[in-house]
Design a protein around this motif. Sequence first.
Motif, mmCIF file in Angstrom:
data_model
loop_
_atom_site.group_PDB
_atom_site.id
_atom_site.type_symbol
_atom_site.label_atom_id
_atom_site.label_comp_id
_atom_site.label_asym_id
_atom_site.label_seq_id
_atom_site.Cartn_x
_atom_site.Cartn_y
_atom_site.Cartn_z
ATOM 1 N N ASP A 83 51.954 38.276 44.073
ATOM 2 C CA ASP A 83 51.786 36.950 42.599
ATOM 3 C C ASP A 83 52.202 37.594 41.847
ATOM 4 O O ASP A 83 52.579 39.068 41.387
ATOM 5 C CB ASP A 83 50.097 37.322 42.517
ATOM 6 C CG ASP A 83 49.430 36.899 41.335
ATOM 7 O OD1 ASP A 83 50.602 36.861 39.769
ATOM 8 O OD2 ASP A 83 48.217 37.028 41.140
ATOM 9 N N PRO A 84 53.060 37.161 40.839
ATOM 10 C CA PRO A 84 54.469 38.187 39.466
ATOM 11 C C PRO A 84 52.755 38.416 38.443
ATOM 12 O O PRO A 84 53.228 39.115 37.905
ATOM 13 C CB PRO A 84 54.119 36.517 39.023
ATOM 14 C CG PRO A 84 54.393 35.458 38.846
ATOM 15 C CD PRO A 84 53.497 35.778 40.236
ATOM 16 N N ASP A 85 51.780 38.573 38.528
ATOM 17 C CA ASP A 85 51.798 39.310 37.454
ATOM 18 C C ASP A 85 50.398 40.295 37.794
ATOM 19 O O ASP A 85 50.219 40.531 36.793
ATOM 20 C CB ASP A 85 50.259 38.474 36.562
ATOM 21 C CG ASP A 85 50.707 37.080 35.857
ATOM 22 O OD1 ASP A 85 51.506 37.163 35.694
ATOM 23 O OD2 ASP A 85 50.119 35.572 36.414
ATOM 24 N N VAL A 86 50.963 40.599 38.833
ATOM 25 C CA VAL A 86 50.094 41.926 39.489
ATOM 26 C C VAL A 86 51.555 42.888 39.801
ATOM 27 O O VAL A 86 52.681 42.719 40.491
ATOM 28 C CB VAL A 86 49.425 41.412 41.199
ATOM 29 C CG1 VAL A 86 48.811 42.382 41.896
ATOM 30 C CG2 VAL A 86 48.836 39.971 40.698
ATOM 31 N N ASN A 87 51.001 44.066 39.426
ATOM 32 C CA ASN A 87 52.208 45.493 39.599
ATOM 33 C C ASN A 87 51.346 45.976 41.287
ATOM 34 O O ASN A 87 50.655 46.503 40.759
ATOM 35 C CB ASN A 87 52.181 46.262 38.860
ATOM 36 C CG ASN A 87 52.875 47.489 39.184
ATOM 37 O OD1 ASN A 87 53.488 47.518 39.697
ATOM 38 N ND2 ASN A 87 53.341 48.533 37.805
#
Length: 204
Positions: free
Chosen positions: A9-13
């Motif tokens: 998920d690109p929105d998750v670090n």
Amino acid sequence: MRTEIDPADPDVNFYRMLTAVVVPRPIAWVSTVSTDGVPNLAPHSFYSVACARPPIVLFTSVGKKDTLRNVRETGEFVVNLASAPLIHEVNDSSARFSSAASEAEELGIAMEPSVKVTPRRVAASPVSIECRLHSTTELGDSTLVLGDVVLMTVADHVLVDGHPEYDLLDPLARLGKDEWALHAEVLAIPRPRRPEDIPPEHRR
């Protein structure tokens, strides 16, 4: 109920998530020296034992840091035990100093000669593990570093009957975010060698 967290998920670090749950993590406070003779000292919290016989330890360099370059070029490093009284020195040495700077010198950390390798050890650290490079493995943005242990030195004041005592070592551990674990509670529980050694009250 559980929250699902996808590493893709690109929105998750995901690094922050992973380091928040893989806890506590021991710290390899690694001292090295460059081919130009510049000492380096940096903490690495992806650290463990890779092999018992022969003794091999491992740490992971996230990114291409001075520690990794020095180890590859010289083939030597020292793992210094990061103990609680040294928490600020350990934390401060994680700053991105110039490659031409010595963290120990900049921070006033006393160093002393090692026995079998060139990088010096942290004088106040109760344990030093002197290593020669076994191998490195590239893994995405990180590099796994394996070191053959050639010598361990242990300060006499942390030995009880010739064995390192956990309470006296008082090791630091990294948690998530900016959190550290200090003075961990110790509980001794005999390990069962056979299923029959498990107490009946532990069976459900």
